[in-house]
Design an enzyme around this catalytic site. Structure first.
Site, PDB file in Angstrom:
ATOM      1  N   ASN A 102       6.518  -3.547 -13.790  1.00 21.89           N
ATOM      2  CA  ASN A 102       6.087  -3.563 -12.388  1.00 21.89           C
ATOM      3  C   ASN A 102       5.387  -4.903 -12.107  1.00 21.89           C
ATOM      4  O   ASN A 102       5.195  -5.711 -13.021  1.00 21.89           O
ATOM      5  CB  ASN A 102       5.119  -2.406 -12.133  1.00 21.89           C
ATOM      6  CG  ASN A 102       5.148  -1.921 -10.688  1.00 21.89           C
ATOM      7  OD1 ASN A 102       5.232  -2.722  -9.754  1.00 21.89           O
ATOM      8  ND2 ASN A 102       5.087  -0.624 -10.502  1.00 21.89           N
ATOM      9  N   GLY A 152      14.653  -7.380  -7.281  1.00 21.29           N
ATOM     10  CA  GLY A 152      13.826  -7.144  -6.100  1.00 21.29           C
ATOM     11  C   GLY A 152      13.608  -8.435  -5.357  1.00 21.29           C
ATOM     12  O   GLY A 152      14.343  -8.804  -4.442  1.00 21.29           O
ATOM     13  N   THR A 153      12.607  -9.187  -5.807  1.00 23.51           N
ATOM     14  CA  THR A 153      12.266 -10.445  -5.150  1.00 23.51           C
ATOM     15  C   THR A 153      13.434 -11.431  -5.141  1.00 23.51           C
ATOM     16  O   THR A 153      13.559 -12.230  -4.213  1.00 23.51           O
ATOM     17  CB  THR A 153      11.022 -11.056  -5.843  1.00 23.51           C
ATOM     18  OG1 THR A 153       9.992 -10.065  -5.822  1.00 23.51           O
ATOM     19  CG2 THR A 153      10.531 -12.295  -5.134  1.00 23.51           C
ATOM     20  N   CYS A 185       1.775   0.897  -9.948  1.00 23.26           N
ATOM     21  CA  CYS A 185       1.443   0.078  -8.780  1.00 23.26           C
ATOM     22  C   CYS A 185       0.061  -0.531  -9.015  1.00 23.26           C
ATOM     23  O   CYS A 185      -0.876   0.185  -9.346  1.00 23.26           O
ATOM     24  CB  CYS A 185       1.452   0.929  -7.515  1.00 23.26           C
ATOM     25  SG  CYS A 185       0.874  -0.015  -6.094  1.00 23.26           S
ATOM     26  N   GLY A 189       0.818  -1.216   0.000  1.00 28.24           N
ATOM     27  CA  GLY A 189       0.000   0.000   0.000  1.00 28.24           C
ATOM     28  C   GLY A 189       0.852   1.266   0.000  1.00 28.24           C
ATOM     29  O   GLY A 189       0.436   2.292   0.544  1.00 28.24           O
TER      30      GLY A 189
HETATM   31  C1  DHB Z   1       3.575  -1.801  -3.925  1.00 25.97           C
HETATM   32  C2  DHB Z   1       3.830  -0.912  -4.947  1.00 25.97           C
HETATM   33  C3  DHB Z   1       4.170  -1.410  -6.199  1.00 25.97           C
HETATM   34  O1  DHB Z   1       4.438  -0.614  -7.267  1.00 25.97           O
HETATM   35  C4  DHB Z   1       4.245  -2.774  -6.386  1.00 25.97           C
HETATM   36  O2  DHB Z   1       4.579  -3.232  -7.592  1.00 25.97           O
HETATM   37  C5  DHB Z   1       3.995  -3.649  -5.369  1.00 25.97           C
HETATM   38  C6  DHB Z   1       3.656  -3.143  -4.136  1.00 25.97           C
HETATM   39  C7  DHB Z   1       3.132  -1.336  -2.589  1.00 25.97           C
HETATM   40  O3  DHB Z   1       3.776  -0.523  -1.921  1.00 25.97           O
HETATM   41  O4  DHB Z   1       2.075  -1.784  -2.159  1.00 25.97           O
END
Ligand code: DHB
Length: 303
Positions: A190, A264-265, A127, A70
């Site tokens: 994303n 990232g992951t 997001c 979020g």
């Molecule tokens: C969030 C934001 C993002 O852009 C994403 O890809 C995953 C999670 C977040 O902060 O919820």
């Protein structure tokens, strides 16, 4: 051999820390650099502080991870200080991820992160689960163009990358809008909007119901998006992200057309040592095949 330049900003290697992972304090950003990251991206910064979604915010799946944070962050006023302190500590470029919900917010965010010392801006317009801060912006072509134009006018000397989602029917027309509006490059991709349901409570697991899917499931989608964008806009600046956890994965992204990639992951799976594994693996790959620089393999899958 691994040095790259993105819109005039030089990186000692093309492996960058992706947004949302560790990019919250100067100390964590420095740890990523010490582990070998060639550059770092902050957590997405919004104008006002955000508490984020209620727990649970993360679900581990066998194909990747699902998160619905979020966009929690302390807001730009506080974050300016984080950027300034990080800039003093770091030797690698610092990219500030911003998440505006309007043209006015984009102006304030970009001016402030650059005042703080950011070398580059990544506009998070994708997001998948936070209203007004994500996909709505990307799908409104007029709004995204205005935001890009405003950021470029506000901080003309700072390169701007726009992070896109695969959740669009035509990634090339989206890329065209973004590049025409004056952005310096594209970050693809994303996370993808997804969800998980608990069979015992028979309810959605995530507090925010929907989340963003990251990790291995994303890799072939990211490679496809990068390939499509590069095919239409050869030579454009594309930073790849999505499911990279080995140097072989990264090579695919470069061959598709990425000039640099983000991780990232992959850090959750391999630890921060992943940066050294990627660097060593790709150096051997290039040397073995007689290449002198990473740039020589960018986009090769197209020829
Ligand atoms: C969030 C934001 C993002 O852009 C994403 O890809 C995953 C999670 C977040 O902060 O919820």
């Amino acid at each position: 051999m691994l040095e790259v330049s993105l819109s005039g900003v030089r990186f000692k290697n093309p492996f960058l820390l992706a947004s949302g992972v560790l990019g919250i304090t100067p100390g964590l950003l420095k740890r990523a650099e010490r582990s070998g990251a060639g550059g770092v991206v902050t957590k997405t910064i919004t104008l006002e502080p955000r508490r984020g979604h209620v727990n649970p915010v993360l679900v581990e799946l066998d194909v990747g991870m699902l998160n619905s944070m979020g966009l929690p962050n302390p807001g730009v006023e506080y974050f300016m200080d984080v950027i300034t302190r990080a800039r003093e500590l770091l030797e690698v470029p610092l990219i500030a991820s911003i998440g505006p919900s309007s043209v006015e917010e984009a102006e304030k965010l970009s001016t402030n992160v650059v005042k703080g010392g950011a070398d580059m801006i990544e506009l998070n317009a994708s997001c998948p689960h936070v209203e007004r801060h994500g996909l709505e912006i990307l799908s409104d072509r007029k709004l995204i163009s205005e935001i890009i134009g405003k950021v470029k006018d506000s901080v003309p000397g700072t390169p701007l990358l726009v992070k896109v989602s695969a959740m669009t029917d035509d990634i090339c027309s989206l890329a065209s809008t973004i590049l025409d509006a004056g952005a310096d490059g594209i970050v693809a991709i994303n996370t993808i909007r997804a969800m998980a349901i608990d069979i015992h409570s028979q309810k959605p697991i995530l507090g925010g119901v929907y989340g963003g899917l990251s990790g291995p499931a994303l890799k072939p989608i990211a490679v496809r998006c990068i390939y499509e964008i590069y095919e239409e806009f050869p030579g454009s600046t594309i930073v790849g992200v999505g499911g990279i956890k080995s140097w072989e994965d990264a090579v695919e992204f470069f061959l598709a057309g990425a000039s640099a990639v983000q991780v990232g992951t992959g850090i959750a799976y391999r630890g921060l040592e992943i940066f050294r594994e990627l660097t060593e693996g790709i150096e051997k790959y290039l040397a073995h095949r007689g290449y002198k620089s990473i740039g020589e393999i960018v986009g090769l899958a197209h020829s």
